[in-house]
Design a protein around this motif. Structure first.
Motif, PDB file in Angstrom:
ATOM      1  N   ILE A  33       0.937  -1.152   0.031  1.00 20.16           N
ATOM      2  CA  ILE A  33       0.109  -0.059   0.021  1.00 20.16           C
ATOM      3  C   ILE A  33       0.795   1.118   0.103  1.00 20.16           C
ATOM      4  CG2 ILE A  33      -1.557   1.276   1.252  1.00 20.16           C
ATOM      5  CD1 ILE A  33      -2.700  -1.137   2.773  1.00 20.16           C
ATOM      6  N   ARG A  61      -3.019   4.807  -1.016  1.00 19.78           N
ATOM      7  CA  ARG A  61      -3.351   5.423   0.280  1.00 19.78           C
ATOM      8  C   ARG A  61      -3.259   6.815   0.157  1.00 19.78           C
ATOM      9  NH1 ARG A  61      -0.699   6.113   5.457  1.00 19.78           N
ATOM     10  NH2 ARG A  61      -1.342   8.101   5.043  1.00 19.78           N
ATOM     11  N   VAL A  96      -8.359   1.521  -3.393  1.00 16.20           N
ATOM     12  CA  VAL A  96      -7.867   3.085  -2.619  1.00 16.20           C
ATOM     13  C   VAL A  96      -8.223   2.775  -1.279  1.00 16.20           C
ATOM     14  CG1 VAL A  96      -7.654   4.508  -4.483  1.00 16.20           C
ATOM     15  CG2 VAL A  96      -9.637   4.235  -3.416  1.00 16.20           C
ATOM     16  N   ILE A  97      -7.297   3.348  -0.393  1.00 12.33           N
ATOM     17  CA  ILE A  97      -7.680   3.221   1.369  1.00 12.33           C
ATOM     18  C   ILE A  97      -7.435   4.538   1.732  1.00 12.33           C
ATOM     19  CG2 ILE A  97      -5.306   2.628   1.394  1.00 12.33           C
ATOM     20  CD1 ILE A  97      -6.130   1.396   4.167  1.00 12.33           C
ATOM     21  N   THR A  98      -8.434   4.959   2.617  1.00 11.92           N
ATOM     22  CA  THR A  98      -8.268   6.176   3.477  1.00 11.92           C
ATOM     23  C   THR A  98      -8.535   5.934   4.903  1.00 11.92           C
ATOM     24  OG1 THR A  98      -8.361   8.671   3.111  1.00 11.92           O
ATOM     25  CG2 THR A  98     -10.454   7.441   3.126  1.00 11.92           C
ATOM     26  N   GLU A  99      -8.343   6.899   5.755  1.00 13.06           N
ATOM     27  CA  GLU A  99      -8.783   6.757   7.233  1.00 13.06           C
ATOM     28  C   GLU A  99      -9.738   7.433   7.395  1.00 13.06           C
ATOM     29  OE1 GLU A  99      -5.658   7.906  10.054  1.00 13.06           O
ATOM     30  OE2 GLU A  99      -6.891   7.893  11.571  1.00 13.06           O
ATOM     31  N   GLN A 117      -9.535   2.581   6.964  1.00 15.52           N
ATOM     32  CA  GLN A 117      -8.183   2.636   7.906  1.00 15.52           C
ATOM     33  C   GLN A 117      -8.632   3.466   9.063  1.00 15.52           C
ATOM     34  OE1 GLN A 117      -4.479   4.022   6.311  1.00 15.52           O
ATOM     35  NE2 GLN A 117      -3.812   4.817   8.047  1.00 15.52           N
ATOM     36  N   CYS A 170      -2.040  -3.316  11.398  1.00 13.71           N
ATOM     37  CA  CYS A 170      -0.683  -2.825  10.814  1.00 13.71           C
ATOM     38  C   CYS A 170       0.141  -2.190  12.021  1.00 13.71           C
ATOM     39  CB  CYS A 170      -1.288  -1.449   9.943  1.00 13.71           C
ATOM     40  SG  CYS A 170       0.147  -0.440   9.509  1.00 13.71           S
ATOM     41  N   ASP A 204       3.944  -0.620   8.646  1.00 17.02           N
ATOM     42  CA  ASP A 204       4.336   0.836   8.306  1.00 17.02           C
ATOM     43  C   ASP A 204       5.434   1.262   8.702  1.00 17.02           C
ATOM     44  OD1 ASP A 204       4.312   3.587   7.923  1.00 17.02           O
ATOM     45  OD2 ASP A 204       2.197   3.849   8.806  1.00 17.02           O
ATOM     46  N   MET A 231       2.954  -0.709   4.205  1.00 10.13           N
ATOM     47  CA  MET A 231       2.213   0.427   3.990  1.00 10.13           C
ATOM     48  C   MET A 231       3.231   1.581   4.127  1.00 10.13           C
ATOM     49  SD  MET A 231      -0.894   2.725   5.764  1.00 10.13           S
ATOM     50  CE  MET A 231      -2.219   2.026   5.163  1.00 10.13           C
ATOM     51  N   GLU A 233       4.632   5.626   2.951  1.00  6.44           N
ATOM     52  CA  GLU A 233       4.354   6.976   2.457  1.00  6.44           C
ATOM     53  C   GLU A 233       5.167   7.401   1.306  1.00  6.44           C
ATOM     54  OE1 GLU A 233       1.775   8.948   6.203  1.00  6.44           O
ATOM     55  OE2 GLU A 233       3.933   9.580   5.933  1.00  6.44           O
TER      56      GLU A 233
END
Ligand code: PEP
Ligand code: MN
Length: 286
Positions: A33, A61, A96-99, A117, A170, A204, A231, A233
């Motif tokens: 991710i 993400r 796609v993933i989001t918090e 998330q 995670c 992560d 995960m 960034e």
């Protein structure tokens, strides 16, 4: 660990496998991710998505609602950010993933993304855990910065108890006395979780270390420790990032890491089900 039921191996012996579109998470699979900390603008998110896709990650993400430590920091583009994420999905074909920050936002957020998330700061938020537990979207549940293994598994238990069995844990670092990194990456929790629970575990290394130079080595170590994925960034221009620029991979660093990750994945797949003692035994006897 008597309080842990649905998430435990005693309850379900076999590894949980989660399908996110064509992406399979769990058991011997490893997913990547990647994307920026926050969705900052349409240009930024589309540039990031092209980079992430080119490098070969499975899921994109990007935070639309940001849980910032300071109220003066960028809080995210909110619903506009969700719209951009949906655009990334339709343009690139990536999941796609989001918090999601609060229970009332779950029905809105789940319309735009494939994976929800629950962030570190919300791992103890039982109303939110219950709300994502009633969703039919997979959930990435991050470890709280001071959560023990048992507390974390009990947070996951809330989600499964509400009916949602699709939880990915995670590890993202915990608070210790060490201040040279943002948090301390607790990699031993990966095999420990695998022993006790059937749920997939990802790592992560971006939030865990807080330094982009440390992300690549710890990402490799995480996969070697048995994690089902990473995960990461990544930002098209980390020096201009509105959030977590210092820990974000530059595009070139991301491409380098993805090359290594693919090679490591091939190697890990080749040894995943090998019984070393049998191979040695054969060699000794031939
Ligand atoms: C994130 O992944 O964007 C994030 C805020 O991470 P964490 O919840 O682990 O701090
Ligand atoms: Mn971040």
């Amino acid at each position: 660990m008597s309080k842990i039921k649905l998430v435990s191996r005693d309850f379900k012996e076999k590894d949980t496998i989660i399908n996110i579109g064509d992406v399979i998470v769990g058991s011997n699979t490893r997913i990547i991710i990647a994307g920026p900390c926050a969705i900052e603008s349409k240009e930024q998110v589309l540039a990031a998505a092209q980079i992430v896709r080119l490098g070969g990650a499975d899921i994109f993400r990007g935070g639309a609602f940001k849980p910032r430590t300071s109220p003066y920091d960028f809080q995210g583009l909110k619903e506009k950010g969700l719209e951009y994420l949906a655009e990334v999905r339709s343009i690139t074909g990536m999941e796609v993933i989001t918090e999601v920050l609060e229970p009332s936002a779950v029905p809105i957020v789940e319309q735009y993304v494939n994976v929800l998330q629950v962030g570190s700061r919300n791992m103890h938020n039982s109303p939110l855990l219950k709300a994502v537990g009633r969703s039919n979207k997979p959930v990435v549940l991050k470890r709280g910065i001071a959560a023990t293994l048992e507390e974390w598994l009990l947070a996951a238990e809330y989600i499964l108890y509400e009916g949602n069995q699709q939880v990915i844990l995670c590890e993202r670092g915990i608070r210790t006395f060490e201040s040279s990194t943002r948090f301390t990456l607790d990699l031993s929790i990966v095999p420990n979780l695998k022993k006790l629970s059937h749920l997939p575990v990802i790592v992560d290394p971006s939030h865990a270390t807080g330094w982009h130079e440390l992300v690549s080595p710890m990402a490799m170590a995480a996969l070697a420790s048995g994690a089902n994925g990473l995960m990461l960034e990544v930002h098209p221009n980390p020096t201009e990032a509105l959030c977590d620029g210092v820990q974000s991979l530059h595009p070139a660093e991301y491409f380098d890491l993805m090359y290594k990750v693919k090679e490591l994945q091939k190697f890990l797949c080749s040894i995943d089900n090998k019984k070393g003692y049998k191979i040695l035994h054969r060699r000794i006897n031939n």
